[in-house]
Design a protein around this motif. Structure first.
Motif, PDB file in Angstrom:
ATOM      1  N   LYS A 135      -6.393  -0.514 -12.068  1.00 21.24           N
ATOM      2  CA  LYS A 135      -5.829   0.229 -13.206  1.00 21.24           C
ATOM      3  C   LYS A 135      -4.480   0.866 -12.896  1.00 21.24           C
ATOM      4  O   LYS A 135      -3.620   0.959 -13.770  1.00 21.24           O
ATOM      5  CB  LYS A 135      -6.815   1.329 -13.649  1.00 21.24           C
ATOM      6  CG  LYS A 135      -8.094   0.819 -14.269  1.00 21.24           C
ATOM      7  CD  LYS A 135      -8.972   1.976 -14.733  1.00 21.24           C
ATOM      8  CE  LYS A 135     -10.251   1.463 -15.383  1.00 21.24           C
ATOM      9  NZ  LYS A 135     -11.137   2.596 -15.817  1.00 21.24           N
ATOM     10  N   GLU A 136      -4.300   1.368 -11.663  1.00 19.42           N
ATOM     11  CA  GLU A 136      -3.111   2.156 -11.355  1.00 19.42           C
ATOM     12  C   GLU A 136      -2.224   1.478 -10.316  1.00 19.42           C
ATOM     13  O   GLU A 136      -2.749   0.834  -9.396  1.00 19.42           O
ATOM     14  CB  GLU A 136      -3.532   3.543 -10.828  1.00 19.42           C
ATOM     15  CG  GLU A 136      -4.333   4.361 -11.821  1.00 19.42           C
ATOM     16  CD  GLU A 136      -4.776   5.696 -11.234  1.00 19.42           C
ATOM     17  OE1 GLU A 136      -4.719   5.876  -9.992  1.00 19.42           O
ATOM     18  OE2 GLU A 136      -5.172   6.577 -12.006  1.00 19.42           O
ATOM     19  N   VAL A 140       0.839  -1.206   0.000  1.00 13.39           N
ATOM     20  CA  VAL A 140       0.000   0.000   0.000  1.00 13.39           C
ATOM     21  C   VAL A 140       0.867   1.246   0.000  1.00 13.39           C
ATOM     22  O   VAL A 140       0.570   2.218  -0.703  1.00 13.39           O
ATOM     23  CB  VAL A 140      -0.955   0.001   1.210  1.00 13.39           C
ATOM     24  CG1 VAL A 140      -1.736   1.307   1.283  1.00 13.39           C
ATOM     25  CG2 VAL A 140      -1.925  -1.178   1.127  1.00 13.39           C
ATOM     26  N   GLY A 141       1.960   1.227   0.766  1.00 16.56           N
ATOM     27  CA  GLY A 141       2.848   2.383   0.829  1.00 16.56           C
ATOM     28  C   GLY A 141       3.415   2.745  -0.529  1.00 16.56           C
ATOM     29  O   GLY A 141       3.463   3.933  -0.904  1.00 16.56           O
ATOM     30  N   LYS A 142       3.849   1.753  -1.291  1.00 16.81           N
ATOM     31  CA  LYS A 142       4.360   2.008  -2.641  1.00 16.81           C
ATOM     32  C   LYS A 142       3.284   2.639  -3.518  1.00 16.81           C
ATOM     33  O   LYS A 142       3.562   3.548  -4.307  1.00 16.81           O
ATOM     34  CB  LYS A 142       4.835   0.701  -3.278  1.00 16.81           C
ATOM     35  CG  LYS A 142       6.102   0.131  -2.683  1.00 16.81           C
ATOM     36  CD  LYS A 142       6.403  -1.243  -3.273  1.00 16.81           C
ATOM     37  CE  LYS A 142       7.599  -1.894  -2.593  1.00 16.81           C
ATOM     38  NZ  LYS A 142       7.794  -3.290  -3.041  1.00 16.81           N
ATOM     39  N   GLY A 143       2.061   2.144  -3.367  1.00 15.74           N
ATOM     40  CA  GLY A 143       0.952   2.690  -4.146  1.00 15.74           C
ATOM     41  C   GLY A 143       0.670   4.143  -3.810  1.00 15.74           C
ATOM     42  O   GLY A 143       0.408   4.966  -4.692  1.00 15.74           O
ATOM     43  N   ILE A 144       0.719   4.484  -2.511  1.00 13.37           N
ATOM     44  CA  ILE A 144       0.489   5.864  -2.088  1.00 13.37           C
ATOM     45  C   ILE A 144       1.576   6.779  -2.647  1.00 13.37           C
ATOM     46  O   ILE A 144       1.290   7.857  -3.185  1.00 13.37           O
ATOM     47  CB  ILE A 144       0.446   5.969  -0.551  1.00 13.37           C
ATOM     48  CG1 ILE A 144      -0.744   5.192   0.016  1.00 13.37           C
ATOM     49  CG2 ILE A 144       0.364   7.431  -0.109  1.00 13.37           C
ATOM     50  CD1 ILE A 144      -0.746   5.084   1.531  1.00 13.37           C
ATOM     51  N   LEU A 145       2.828   6.347  -2.538  1.00 13.29           N
ATOM     52  CA  LEU A 145       3.943   7.143  -3.057  1.00 13.29           C
ATOM     53  C   LEU A 145       3.773   7.412  -4.552  1.00 13.29           C
ATOM     54  O   LEU A 145       3.934   8.549  -5.021  1.00 13.29           O
ATOM     55  CB  LEU A 145       5.264   6.404  -2.827  1.00 13.29           C
ATOM     56  CG  LEU A 145       6.043   6.688  -1.547  1.00 13.29           C
ATOM     57  CD1 LEU A 145       7.332   5.872  -1.542  1.00 13.29           C
ATOM     58  CD2 LEU A 145       6.357   8.154  -1.396  1.00 13.29           C
ATOM     59  N   GLU A 146       3.475   6.365  -5.299  1.00 14.14           N
ATOM     60  CA  GLU A 146       3.335   6.506  -6.754  1.00 14.14           C
ATOM     61  C   GLU A 146       2.217   7.474  -7.108  1.00 14.14           C
ATOM     62  O   GLU A 146       2.383   8.354  -7.962  1.00 14.14           O
ATOM     63  CB  GLU A 146       3.082   5.128  -7.376  1.00 14.14           C
ATOM     64  CG  GLU A 146       3.206   5.070  -8.886  1.00 14.14           C
ATOM     65  CD  GLU A 146       1.961   5.570  -9.622  1.00 14.14           C
ATOM     66  OE1 GLU A 146       2.102   6.005 -10.789  1.00 14.14           O
ATOM     67  OE2 GLU A 146       0.866   5.511  -9.034  1.00 14.14           O
ATOM     68  N   VAL A 174      -5.998  -2.422  -4.710  1.00 16.01           N
ATOM     69  CA  VAL A 174      -5.094  -1.553  -3.955  1.00 16.01           C
ATOM     70  C   VAL A 174      -5.206  -0.094  -4.390  1.00 16.01           C
ATOM     71  O   VAL A 174      -5.076   0.817  -3.560  1.00 16.01           O
ATOM     72  CB  VAL A 174      -3.635  -2.051  -4.083  1.00 16.01           C
ATOM     73  CG1 VAL A 174      -3.109  -1.920  -5.509  1.00 16.01           C
ATOM     74  CG2 VAL A 174      -2.729  -1.311  -3.102  1.00 16.01           C
ATOM     75  N   ASP A 175      -5.469   0.165  -5.680  1.00 15.74           N
ATOM     76  CA  ASP A 175      -5.565   1.563  -6.116  1.00 15.74           C
ATOM     77  C   ASP A 175      -6.817   2.240  -5.569  1.00 15.74           C
ATOM     78  O   ASP A 175      -6.827   3.457  -5.331  1.00 15.74           O
ATOM     79  CB  ASP A 175      -5.498   1.700  -7.639  1.00 15.74           C
ATOM     80  CG  ASP A 175      -6.274   0.641  -8.402  1.00 15.74           C
ATOM     81  OD1 ASP A 175      -6.645  -0.384  -7.812  1.00 15.74           O
ATOM     82  OD2 ASP A 175      -6.506   0.831  -9.612  1.00 15.74           O
ATOM     83  N   TYR A 176      -7.871   1.467  -5.333  1.00 15.99           N
ATOM     84  CA  TYR A 176      -9.069   2.001  -4.677  1.00 15.99           C
ATOM     85  C   TYR A 176      -8.737   2.401  -3.239  1.00 15.99           C
ATOM     86  O   TYR A 176      -9.137   3.469  -2.761  1.00 15.99           O
ATOM     87  CB  TYR A 176     -10.156   0.929  -4.719  1.00 15.99           C
ATOM     88  CG  TYR A 176     -11.385   1.175  -3.870  1.00 15.99           C
ATOM     89  CD1 TYR A 176     -12.438   1.960  -4.340  1.00 15.99           C
ATOM     90  CD2 TYR A 176     -11.504   0.598  -2.611  1.00 15.99           C
ATOM     91  CE1 TYR A 176     -13.575   2.164  -3.559  1.00 15.99           C
ATOM     92  CE2 TYR A 176     -12.629   0.798  -1.829  1.00 15.99           C
ATOM     93  CZ  TYR A 176     -13.666   1.578  -2.315  1.00 15.99           C
ATOM     94  OH  TYR A 176     -14.780   1.776  -1.529  1.00 15.99           O
ATOM     95  N   VAL A 177      -7.970   1.569  -2.548  1.00 12.66           N
ATOM     96  CA  VAL A 177      -7.566   1.874  -1.169  1.00 12.66           C
ATOM     97  C   VAL A 177      -6.663   3.102  -1.150  1.00 12.66           C
ATOM     98  O   VAL A 177      -6.810   3.991  -0.291  1.00 12.66           O
ATOM     99  CB  VAL A 177      -6.852   0.666  -0.535  1.00 12.66           C
ATOM    100  CG1 VAL A 177      -6.334   1.003   0.856  1.00 12.66           C
ATOM    101  CG2 VAL A 177      -7.790  -0.537  -0.473  1.00 12.66           C
ATOM    102  N   VAL A 178      -5.715   3.174  -2.072  1.00 13.23           N
ATOM    103  CA  VAL A 178      -4.793   4.317  -2.143  1.00 13.23           C
ATOM    104  C   VAL A 178      -5.561   5.622  -2.353  1.00 13.23           C
ATOM    105  O   VAL A 178      -5.299   6.630  -1.684  1.00 13.23           O
ATOM    106  CB  VAL A 178      -3.764   4.097  -3.271  1.00 13.23           C
ATOM    107  CG1 VAL A 178      -3.032   5.402  -3.608  1.00 13.23           C
ATOM    108  CG2 VAL A 178      -2.763   3.020  -2.876  1.00 13.23           C
ATOM    109  N   ASP A 179      -6.516   5.609  -3.260  1.00 12.13           N
ATOM    110  CA  ASP A 179      -7.318   6.814  -3.512  1.00 12.13           C
ATOM    111  C   ASP A 179      -8.104   7.208  -2.266  1.00 12.13           C
ATOM    112  O   ASP A 179      -8.240   8.403  -1.954  1.00 12.13           O
ATOM    113  CB  ASP A 179      -8.270   6.587  -4.684  1.00 12.13           C
ATOM    114  CG  ASP A 179      -7.561   6.574  -6.031  1.00 12.13           C
ATOM    115  OD1 ASP A 179      -6.352   6.879  -6.048  1.00 12.13           O
ATOM    116  OD2 ASP A 179      -8.200   6.266  -7.049  1.00 12.13           O
ATOM    117  N   MET A 180      -8.625   6.220  -1.552  1.00 13.95           N
ATOM    118  CA  MET A 180      -9.376   6.493  -0.327  1.00 13.95           C
ATOM    119  C   MET A 180      -8.478   7.159   0.717  1.00 13.95           C
ATOM    120  O   MET A 180      -8.878   8.119   1.389  1.00 13.95           O
ATOM    121  CB  MET A 180      -9.944   5.191   0.225  1.00 13.95           C
ATOM    122  CG  MET A 180     -10.878   5.352   1.408  1.00 13.95           C
ATOM    123  SD  MET A 180     -12.538   5.882   0.930  1.00 13.95           S
ATOM    124  CE  MET A 180     -13.153   4.404   0.118  1.00 13.95           C
TER     125      MET A 180
END
Length: 505
Positions: free
Chosen positions: A255-256, A41-47, A296-302
């Motif tokens: 998607k992301e 999740v952390g990598k996703g948030i950073l990106e 995971v991209d849904y969680v990151v956006d949230m």
């Protein structure tokens, strides 16, 4: 749109009141502290932050040295291919990621005095993602990292001179002993301070007895320690806005940063992979129960939107966001059918058996099925591998899967209803933003069959590193395994009939 009144700090890192009409503007020129940046999740948030909000002033990532320096670990992190697009479009933002040596499981977060002063002066937004995620961690390990670690983060937050919001990533199953879960912090008879004190000063026998009592109510030490962490946060939110985001089961990206991205084989990903490989042929779940899966991209956006939402719409209580899919669910039997179909249509390289899977609702039935579908086949396949000069590995894989079975057993036997009033409110507010199309918070139009296909392709690409050009060879191998599967089934029926006739006569 609500206005903000945020002070400018010593490094001129600010959020201006007239820029609250987009996510990008909210993060413009802010300094962020993130724990758990090296995780999925952390990598996703950073990106996402670097791609959508390239005007961020600084991102401080708390990193443990482990067997590398923090600079080496940061380089390994940002060299990940998911950041290739950032390198092309916003290369300068990569230089604004700064490693800070620390560890949430250590006193004072393991920060040096100089680093702590730097964070106190600069940080505006905190994302606390780090956690000990193993379900079977001893109680004192889970509590020290997940509960006491959160208390340490909150203590630091009270010192930050220009803090505007904090986002804590919990789990939707922090109250797994309940079947209907609202967006609020639930207290328990186990007080965080008492449990922390017992884990720090009690003898091992007392800690083990406490863990036994806890496991009568909670499925594992992970969910329990996250519940305590939520209580810690709820008791320390007087000075700044705090959001708690509770994801359910986090899966590959929709998607992301790219479709199907996944970077570990924990939990559901390992189940998907082993079914696809043909090495897992039975699961201990109730087929009609809901599987609460979120990309995971849904969680990151949230998470990214939660920092914005809780800052602009602050009230006296911590805001909780249940990041789940229960409004548009998929059930275990549907999921299993789609995985099997995908695995047959797009077989993995080196598939071990023709993919199929039985869902068994109880432990006793599973134990019997496990012998015939996992243990015995693994035993004979390992003998074959050894005789052919290759390393036996199927029994080891079978043992690994049974560890996964034990870990997810509780979640395959139950289902939950998650309220999402705060999420709905945030979605409505986000629709008014200029850059509303850059985030996805609603899964109401989710095409589960398409998503799971994407998930399976992601496993092949990112986990197994398989070459798509070898699909023809994989299909030929699958055809051969199909006939072996059919012959084995017929042989099994014949053996069963012979045994029955022998017993009768």
């Amino acid at each position: 749109m609500d206005k903000m009144n945020i002070k400018v700090n010593e490094n001129n890192v600010s959020v201006k009141p007239n820029k609250a009409n987009s996510i990008e503007a909210f993060y413009d020129n802010t300094a962020i502290l993130m724990t758990g940046a090296t995780g999925f999740v952390g990598k996703g948030i950073l990106e996402k932050l670097m791609r959508v909000c390239p005007s961020i002033a600084a991102i401080y990532v708390l990193i443990r040295p482990k067997d590398q320096t923090i600079q080496q670990r940061l380089k390994e992190l940002i060299d990940n291919p998911i950041y290739d697009n950032i390198r092309v479009k916003h290369p300068s933002v990569l230089s604004r990621i700064h490693p800070v040596q620390g560890d949430v499981s250590l006193p004072d977060l393991g920060l040096s005095p100089a680093d702590r002063i730097m964070l106190v002066k600069n940080v505006n937004i905190v994302f606390h993602v780090a956690a000990a995620v193993r379900f079977n961690n001893p109680l004192n390990v889970a509590v020290n990292t997940n509960t006491k670690g959160t208390a340490r983060i909150m203590e630091l937050c009270t010192e930050l001179k220009h803090l505007i919001s904090v986002v804590y990533i919990s789990t939707a199953y922090s109250n797994a002993n309940m079947l209907e879960i609202e967006e609020k912090v639930y207290t328990t008879s186990f007080k965080p301070s008492s449990v922390i004190n017992m884990c720090e000063t009690g003898d091992q026998k007392s800690i083990d007895l406490l863990e036994d009592e806890i496991l009568k109510i909670y499925p594992n030490t992970y969910t329990f320690s996250k519940n305590l962490a939520e209580q810690v946060i709820s008791n320390n939110t007087d000075s700044f806005p705090v959001a708690i985001v509770r994801p359910s089961v986090i899966g590959a990206s929709l998607k992301e940063p790219c479709p199907g991205w996944v970077d570990n084989i924990f939990g559901l990903t390992s189940i998907f992979m082993l079914i696809g490989k043909g090495t897992t042929r039975a699961m201990l779940v109730k087929r009609s129960k809901r599987l609460d899966l979120v990309p995971v991209d849904y969680v990151v956006d949230m998470i990214i939107c939660a920092a914005w939402h809780v800052t602009l719409h602050r009230n006296d209580e911590v805001k909780v966001y249940n990041s789940t899919s229960n409004a548009h669910p998929i059930r275990w039997n549907q999921m299993k059918d789609i995985i099997v179909q995908c695995s047959r249509e797009m077989p993995m390289n080196n598939v071990m058996w023709y993919p199929f899977c039985r869902l068994v609702p109880n432990q006793y039935g599973y134990n019997v099925v496990d012998i015939f579908l996992h243990i015995l086949p693994a035993f004979f396949m390992d003998i074959f591998l050894k005789l052919s000069g290759r390393k036996p590995m199927i029994m080891k894989t079978s043992k690994f899967f049974n560890q996964v079975v034990r870990a997810v057993k509780f979640f395959g036997q139950h289902e939950w209803t998650f309220h999402q009033d705060n999420v709905t409110n945030m979605i409505q507010k986000v629709k008014l933003l200029k850059d509303r199309d850059t985030v996805k918070l609603d899964l109401c139009d989710m095409d589960w069959k398409k998503y799971i296909r994407t998930y399976m392709t992601g496993i092949e690409k990112f986990i197994l590193k398989e070459d798509s050009k070898s699909i023809d060879a994989a299909q030929r191998r699958l055809l051969f395994l199909y006939w072996v599967h059919q012959i084995t089934q017929v042989f099994g029926v014949v053996v069963l009939l012979v045994i029955m006739l022998y017993v009768v006569y």
